[in-house]
Write an enzyme that holds these catalytic residues in place. Structure first.
Site, PDB file in Angstrom:
ATOM      1  N   LYS A  36       0.853  -1.193   0.000  1.00 46.97           N
ATOM      2  CA  LYS A  36       0.000   0.000   0.000  1.00 46.97           C
ATOM      3  C   LYS A  36       0.887   1.240   0.000  1.00 46.97           C
ATOM      4  CE  LYS A  36      -3.893   1.991   2.626  1.00 46.97           C
ATOM      5  NZ  LYS A  36      -4.787   1.764   3.784  1.00 46.97           N
ATOM      6  N   SER A 110      -9.425   1.689   2.828  1.00 46.17           N
ATOM      7  CA  SER A 110      -8.613   2.496   1.951  1.00 46.17           C
ATOM      8  C   SER A 110      -7.586   1.681   1.179  1.00 46.17           C
ATOM      9  CB  SER A 110      -7.894   3.572   2.787  1.00 46.17           C
ATOM     10  OG  SER A 110      -7.039   2.988   3.775  1.00 46.17           O
ATOM     11  N   SER A 134      -9.706  -0.710   7.131  1.00 44.45           N
ATOM     12  CA  SER A 134      -9.184  -0.652   5.770  1.00 44.45           C
ATOM     13  C   SER A 134      -8.446  -1.911   5.328  1.00 44.45           C
ATOM     14  CB  SER A 134      -8.257   0.551   5.612  1.00 44.45           C
ATOM     15  OG  SER A 134      -8.982   1.750   5.731  1.00 44.45           O
TER      16      SER A 134
END
Length: 538
Positions: A36, A110, A134
């Site tokens: 990420k 996210s 997330s």
């Protein structure tokens, strides 16, 4: 490879090769992983989905470095809701991701790109973060396992903070076994992280007791059906007790209504005033953080302490709490119509986890009636990470010891059962787990087989007739041997199962087409695989 905006920075073949050359032999040798883009990888900018952040990272985050030291190989930095503020996967200037099961439905955020990277086969593992859910919402929306470790157990050194006191580095995988392997590598204190801590692990109970909520959870109808099936499944495996979870749900509402939103403003608030690239929804949430007095802050802490005390009563009677990951699976259009409201609803069953110092693991539950995945999760107090992984493995029928692993069959799929394709959900529902991407030996041809659901027919030709080498792209999945006969019964002629050869010399069971299904006019071999042909006709 996914055709979505999965990556903010996809490593080149040369960059991947350099990491491969430098990788030591270790417990994760050769395992590919995505990161990420709020987590540092040396030499690559960490954008947090803000294009103005362009300075390459001087070093890798602790969790990334531990994977590198274990022999794993990075493939890129993934898309995300900007500054890790969102559960939808649409708040990014690099584009909105969608579930691999549906282009109309959100990927979840996210950690949107991390989930899509694993679900689409671009990586075997992905690192993500989970402050409000997330690491679990996108896992649920893409049929994955999402492990949110106990707070502080995996260091956040080298991670752009969203809410530093609550942030967790998390893991997404296709199997519980792989999640366990990664967890054991990245967990452990780090002196450079002030939030890091050692969290002793509790043993898995011999006879687990699982709590389920009493009363209506306000789920969308397809989610409700899948949830009821999940509860029935839990009752068939474990001792189950019903509990009032009001304290958990009340704690969830505190995350965006008190000092923790102000903590986000502390983390990246300077970007809100002079950065035109900040997503409007992110700006609205964080810039709207209330101006709290010290009295207000302590009042919020006291309220949380009271809810924590009430919620802890659950652990007097249960070892873990079973919940849906979300109440719904919204479409991209739903988010456009109500970006804040949809996001808020998605966090109903996840926002409280770090506030109450819990660990959690999300995993695929029963597939919804419309073919979309349904994610369930188990929660436990800090230190229950390995026990939750054991429970999740038992839920999915995963065999974690070598002897039991012999009871699984590897299967080569080439078309509608590929990850993200229409029939993949049936493979997953039968206990199928992704093993690796692969290519067939070069003398196979692929044809379109017409029907209600177009499928590829793969046939092997003598070398003299095969034409130019094809090396068709396929996937290898592992299926419980006990599920194979039932799965085979779903395969309609002219397709069937037989022995196929891969370009690495491996011979496995796979899909083949009988001669009556071969139409030279429908030969699509030159596309190199089913996904590429499908993309060409959209």
């Amino acid at each position: 490879m996914s055709d979505q905006p999965t990556f903010i920075h996809r490593l080149s073949d040369a960059e991947v090769a350099a990491f491969e050359a430098a990788a030591p032999d270790g417990p994760l040798s050769g395992v590919t992983f995505a990161i990420k883009d709020n987590i540092d990888l040396v030499g690559v900018p960490t954008t947090a989905a803000d294009p103005r952040r362009t300075t390459p990272a001087a070093a890798s985050a602790t969790a990334v470095q531990r994977l590198l030291d274990a022999g794993a190989v990075p493939v890129g930095k993934t898309n995300m809701d900007q500054y890790a503020t969102g559960l939808v996967g649409t708040r990014s200037p690099y584009g909105a991701c969608h579930s691999v099961f549906s282009p109309e439905h959100v990927s979840g955020g996210s950690s949107s790109g991390s989930a899509v990277a694993v679900a689409s086969g671009d990586a075997e593992v992905a690192l993500a973060t989970d402050t409000a859910g997330s690491g679990r919402v996108p896992a649920a929306f893409n049929g994955l396992v999402g492990l949110k470790p106990s707070k502080g157990l995996v260091p956040t050194t080298g991670t752009v903070p969203a809410c530093a006191s609550l942030d967790c580095v998390t893991v997404m995988t296709r199997t519980v076994a792989r999640a366990r392997e990664v967890f054991t590598v990245i967990a452990g204190p780090d002196a450079a992280d002030p939030w890091s801590r050692a969290v002793p692990q509790r043993p898995t109970p011999a006879r687990p007791v699982i709590a389920v909520p009493v009363g209506d959870l306000d789920l969308d109808p397809p989610h409700q059906v899948a949830w009821e099936a999940s509860v029935a499944r839990a009752r068939s495996q474990w001792d189950v007790v019903e509990l009032d979870i009001a304290a958990f749900l009340d704690a969830a509402t505190l995350l965006y209504s008190g000092p923790w939103v102000a903590e986000r403003r502390l983390a990246f608030g300077e970007a809100l005033t002079d950065d035109p690239e900040v997503d409007p929804a992110v700006r609205e949430i964080v810039a709207g953080a209330p101006d709290l007095s010290a009295t207000d802050v302590f009042a919020a802490f006291h309220r949380l302490a009271a809810l924590d005390a009430s919620s802890r009563q659950a652990w007097q009677v249960a070892d873990a709490l079973l919940l849906p990951v979300t109440p719904t699976h919204p479409t991209l259009a739903d988010v456009v119509a109500d970006p804040i409201g949809v996001n808020t609803r998605l966090g109903r069953f996840t926002n409280m986890t770090n506030l109450l110092d819990l660990c959690a693991v999300a995993f695929p539950g029963p597939v919804r009636g419309d073919g979309l995945p349904f994610g369930a999760q188990l929660l436990a107090p800090a230190g229950g990470d390995l026990a939750l992984l054991d429970l999740a493995a038992a839920w999915g029928g995963e065999q974690v010891d070598e002897a039991a692993a012999e009871d699984r069959v590897e299967l080569v799929v080439a078309g509608a059962h590929l990850a993200g394709e229409p029939l993949n959900a049936d493979l997953v529902a039968r206990g199928g787990v992704f093993v690796r991407a692969a290519r067939m030996a070069p003398d196979y041809r692929m044809y379109v087989v017409d029907g209600p659901l177009p499928r590829p027919g793969v046939t092997r030709l003598p070398a003299a007739q095969a034409g130019a080498p094809s090396a068709l792209e396929v996937e290898v999945w592992s299926l419980p041997a006990a599920a194979l006969s039932g799965f085979q019964a779903t395969i309609a002629p002219p397709l069937g199962l037989g022995q196929v050869d891969l370009d690495d010399g491996t011979r496995l069971l796979g899909f083949l087409c009988s001669a009556d299904g071969v139409d030279a006019v429908r030969d699509i071999t030159t596309y190199g695989g089913w996904r590429a042909w499908r993309a060409s006709v959209r």
